[in-house]
Design a protein around this motif. Structure first.
Motif, PDB file in Angstrom:
ATOM      1  N   ALA A 127       9.966  -1.065   2.320  1.00  0.00           N
ATOM      2  CA  ALA A 127       8.602  -1.291   2.181  1.00  0.00           C
ATOM      3  C   ALA A 127       8.296  -3.361   2.299  1.00  0.00           C
ATOM      4  O   ALA A 127       6.873  -3.186   3.197  1.00  0.00           O
ATOM      5  N   GLN A 128       8.437  -3.592   2.775  1.00  0.00           N
ATOM      6  CA  GLN A 128       8.068  -5.656   2.654  1.00  0.00           C
ATOM      7  C   GLN A 128       8.755  -5.561   4.172  1.00  0.00           C
ATOM      8  O   GLN A 128       7.940  -6.349   4.286  1.00  0.00           O
TER       9      GLN A 128
ATOM     10  N   PRO B 262       5.584  -7.493   5.688  1.00  0.00           N
ATOM     11  CA  PRO B 262       5.757  -8.338   5.185  1.00  0.00           C
ATOM     12  C   PRO B 262       4.697  -9.320   4.324  1.00  0.00           C
ATOM     13  O   PRO B 262       4.974 -10.188   3.766  1.00  0.00           O
ATOM     14  N   SER B 263       3.856  -9.948   4.886  1.00  0.00           N
ATOM     15  CA  SER B 263       2.995 -10.436   3.916  1.00  0.00           C
ATOM     16  C   SER B 263       2.014 -10.048   2.923  1.00  0.00           C
ATOM     17  O   SER B 263       1.194 -10.267   1.926  1.00  0.00           O
ATOM     18  N   ALA B 264       2.582  -8.721   2.579  1.00  0.00           N
ATOM     19  CA  ALA B 264       1.899  -8.089   1.261  1.00  0.00           C
ATOM     20  C   ALA B 264       2.631  -8.673  -0.254  1.00  0.00           C
ATOM     21  O   ALA B 264       3.489  -8.603   0.304  1.00  0.00           O
ATOM     22  N   GLU B 265       1.861  -8.648  -1.581  1.00  0.00           N
ATOM     23  CA  GLU B 265       2.578  -8.811  -2.204  1.00  0.00           C
ATOM     24  C   GLU B 265       2.206  -7.708  -2.918  1.00  0.00           C
ATOM     25  O   GLU B 265       1.594  -6.899  -3.257  1.00  0.00           O
ATOM     26  N   ARG B 266       3.555  -7.261  -3.847  1.00  0.00           N
ATOM     27  CA  ARG B 266       3.442  -5.851  -4.415  1.00  0.00           C
ATOM     28  C   ARG B 266       3.639  -6.028  -6.178  1.00  0.00           C
ATOM     29  O   ARG B 266       3.918  -7.270  -6.649  1.00  0.00           O
ATOM     30  N   LEU B 267       2.584  -5.696  -6.812  1.00  0.00           N
ATOM     31  CA  LEU B 267       2.047  -5.805  -7.837  1.00  0.00           C
ATOM     32  C   LEU B 267       2.322  -4.360  -8.901  1.00  0.00           C
ATOM     33  O   LEU B 267       2.508  -3.082  -7.999  1.00  0.00           O
ATOM     34  N   GLY B 268       2.288  -3.446 -10.501  1.00  0.00           N
ATOM     35  CA  GLY B 268       2.773  -2.670 -10.329  1.00  0.00           C
ATOM     36  C   GLY B 268       3.639  -1.966 -10.888  1.00  0.00           C
ATOM     37  O   GLY B 268       4.418  -2.796  -9.906  1.00  0.00           O
TER      38      GLY B 268
ATOM     39  N   THR C 200      -5.379 -11.562   4.735  1.00  0.00           N
ATOM     40  CA  THR C 200      -6.438 -10.201   5.349  1.00  0.00           C
ATOM     41  C   THR C 200      -7.166  -9.656   4.097  1.00  0.00           C
ATOM     42  O   THR C 200      -7.841  -9.024   4.211  1.00  0.00           O
ATOM     43  N   GLY C 201      -6.932  -9.929   3.266  1.00  0.00           N
ATOM     44  CA  GLY C 201      -7.685  -9.206   2.240  1.00  0.00           C
ATOM     45  C   GLY C 201      -7.437  -7.796   1.869  1.00  0.00           C
ATOM     46  O   GLY C 201      -8.077  -6.883   1.440  1.00  0.00           O
ATOM     47  N   SER C 202      -6.539  -7.078   2.712  1.00  0.00           N
ATOM     48  CA  SER C 202      -6.481  -5.711   2.744  1.00  0.00           C
ATOM     49  C   SER C 202      -5.398  -5.771   1.508  1.00  0.00           C
ATOM     50  O   SER C 202      -4.539  -6.516   0.377  1.00  0.00           O
ATOM     51  N   GLN C 203      -6.035  -4.421   0.851  1.00  0.00           N
ATOM     52  CA  GLN C 203      -5.112  -3.527  -0.719  1.00  0.00           C
ATOM     53  C   GLN C 203      -4.657  -2.334  -0.168  1.00  0.00           C
ATOM     54  O   GLN C 203      -5.396  -0.740   0.530  1.00  0.00           O
ATOM     55  N   ALA C 204      -3.824  -1.820  -0.993  1.00  0.00           N
ATOM     56  CA  ALA C 204      -3.617  -0.498  -1.445  1.00  0.00           C
ATOM     57  C   ALA C 204      -3.107  -0.281  -3.059  1.00  0.00           C
ATOM     58  O   ALA C 204      -2.099  -1.569  -3.461  1.00  0.00           O
ATOM     59  N   ARG C 205      -3.015   1.008  -3.357  1.00  0.00           N
ATOM     60  CA  ARG C 205      -2.637   1.475  -4.664  1.00  0.00           C
ATOM     61  C   ARG C 205      -3.187   2.400  -4.867  1.00  0.00           C
ATOM     62  O   ARG C 205      -3.217   3.742  -3.860  1.00  0.00           O
ATOM     63  N   THR C 206      -1.973   2.744  -5.878  1.00  0.00           N
ATOM     64  CA  THR C 206      -1.072   4.248  -5.569  1.00  0.00           C
ATOM     65  C   THR C 206      -1.153   5.173  -7.129  1.00  0.00           C
ATOM     66  O   THR C 206      -1.603   3.763  -8.186  1.00  0.00           O
ATOM     67  N   GLN C 207      -1.858   5.714  -7.418  1.00  0.00           N
ATOM     68  CA  GLN C 207      -1.855   6.637  -8.935  1.00  0.00           C
ATOM     69  C   GLN C 207      -1.182   8.294  -8.689  1.00  0.00           C
ATOM     70  O   GLN C 207      -0.925   8.308  -7.495  1.00  0.00           O
TER      71      GLN C 207
ATOM     72  N   GLY D 165      -9.298  -2.296   3.892  1.00  0.00           N
ATOM     73  CA  GLY D 165      -8.816  -3.726   4.716  1.00  0.00           C
ATOM     74  C   GLY D 165      -8.644  -3.415   5.582  1.00  0.00           C
ATOM     75  O   GLY D 165      -7.791  -2.005   6.077  1.00  0.00           O
ATOM     76  N   PRO D 166      -8.413  -4.204   6.805  1.00  0.00           N
ATOM     77  CA  PRO D 166      -7.984  -4.375   8.312  1.00  0.00           C
ATOM     78  C   PRO D 166      -6.529  -3.362   8.128  1.00  0.00           C
ATOM     79  O   PRO D 166      -5.961  -3.491   9.290  1.00  0.00           O
ATOM     80  N   LEU D 167      -5.637  -4.011   7.605  1.00  0.00           N
ATOM     81  CA  LEU D 167      -3.869  -3.359   7.602  1.00  0.00           C
ATOM     82  C   LEU D 167      -4.854  -2.131   6.464  1.00  0.00           C
ATOM     83  O   LEU D 167      -4.158  -2.302   5.509  1.00  0.00           O
ATOM     84  N   LYS D 168      -3.707  -1.315   7.156  1.00  0.00           N
ATOM     85  CA  LYS D 168      -3.573   0.576   6.656  1.00  0.00           C
ATOM     86  C   LYS D 168      -2.311   0.089   5.564  1.00  0.00           C
ATOM     87  O   LYS D 168      -1.465   0.110   6.384  1.00  0.00           O
ATOM     88  N   LEU D 169      -1.956  -0.907   4.669  1.00  0.00           N
ATOM     89  CA  LEU D 169      -0.340  -1.345   4.030  1.00  0.00           C
ATOM     90  C   LEU D 169       0.507  -0.592   3.351  1.00  0.00           C
ATOM     91  O   LEU D 169       1.596   0.152   3.831  1.00  0.00           O
ATOM     92  N   TRP D 170      -0.428   1.485   3.186  1.00  0.00           N
ATOM     93  CA  TRP D 170       0.886   1.635   2.770  1.00  0.00           C
ATOM     94  C   TRP D 170       0.629   2.393   4.016  1.00  0.00           C
ATOM     95  O   TRP D 170       1.597   3.252   3.941  1.00  0.00           O
ATOM     96  N   ASN D 171       0.144   3.094   5.028  1.00  0.00           N
ATOM     97  CA  ASN D 171       0.716   3.730   5.677  1.00  0.00           C
ATOM     98  C   ASN D 171       1.952   3.277   6.812  1.00  0.00           C
ATOM     99  O   ASN D 171       3.177   4.004   7.203  1.00  0.00           O
TER     100      ASN D 171
END
Length: 133
Positions: free
Chosen positions: A38-39, A43-49, A61-68, A82-88
């Motif tokens: 996933a990283q 590569p520039s995203a931080e994972r939380l949760g 970029t301010g991009s976010q993705a969250r799952t539930q 945000g501009p990057l579709k991180l989860w995609n």
């Protein structure tokens, strides 16, 4: 704990965004190999949760993705902004890894040139991810 882990980040707010079903189980990111793949995709995203409630933040970029867990309890939902579709990108990367049998990290290699660094799976001409330098 001073001196260990990543430095603390400032406050952030989970904002509304585009919502859709997730193609993958977010729990895959709790596994070290799944998190590595996933990283590579973000590569520039931080994972939380953790578990079904993953959060990816890209501070640049301010991009976010969250799952539930989906409201009906069947599958999972992802909300992206945000501009990057991180989860995609994570879904695509994990799908490639899984289509090759979810191999151990020892099956990955790296090619570094003065202009690029690239992680590949299996062989240098196999699936690959270009990382920022």
């Amino acid at each position: 704990m001073a001196g260990s882990g990543r430095p603390p980040h400032g406050p952030f707010e989970l904002l509304p965004g585009e919502q859709r079903p997730s193609r993958i189980d977010p729990v895959l990111l709790d596994d070290w190999s799944g998190r590595f793949v996933a990283q590579l995709a973000a590569p520039s995203a931080e994972r939380l949760g953790a578990g079904h409630e993953q959060i990816l933040l890209d501070v640049a970029t301010g991009s976010q993705a969250r799952t539930q867990v989906a409201e009906d309890g069947n599958g999972w939902t992802v909300i992206q902004r945000g501009p990057l579709k991180l989860w995609n990108a994570v879904e695509d990367s994990l799908a490639i890894w899984q289509s090759h049998g979810s191999p151990h990290l020892s099956e990955f290699g790296m090619t570094i040139t003065p202009d690029a660094q690239r992680i590949w799976l299996g062989t240098p001409d196999g699936p690959s991810w270009t990382l920022p330098i």
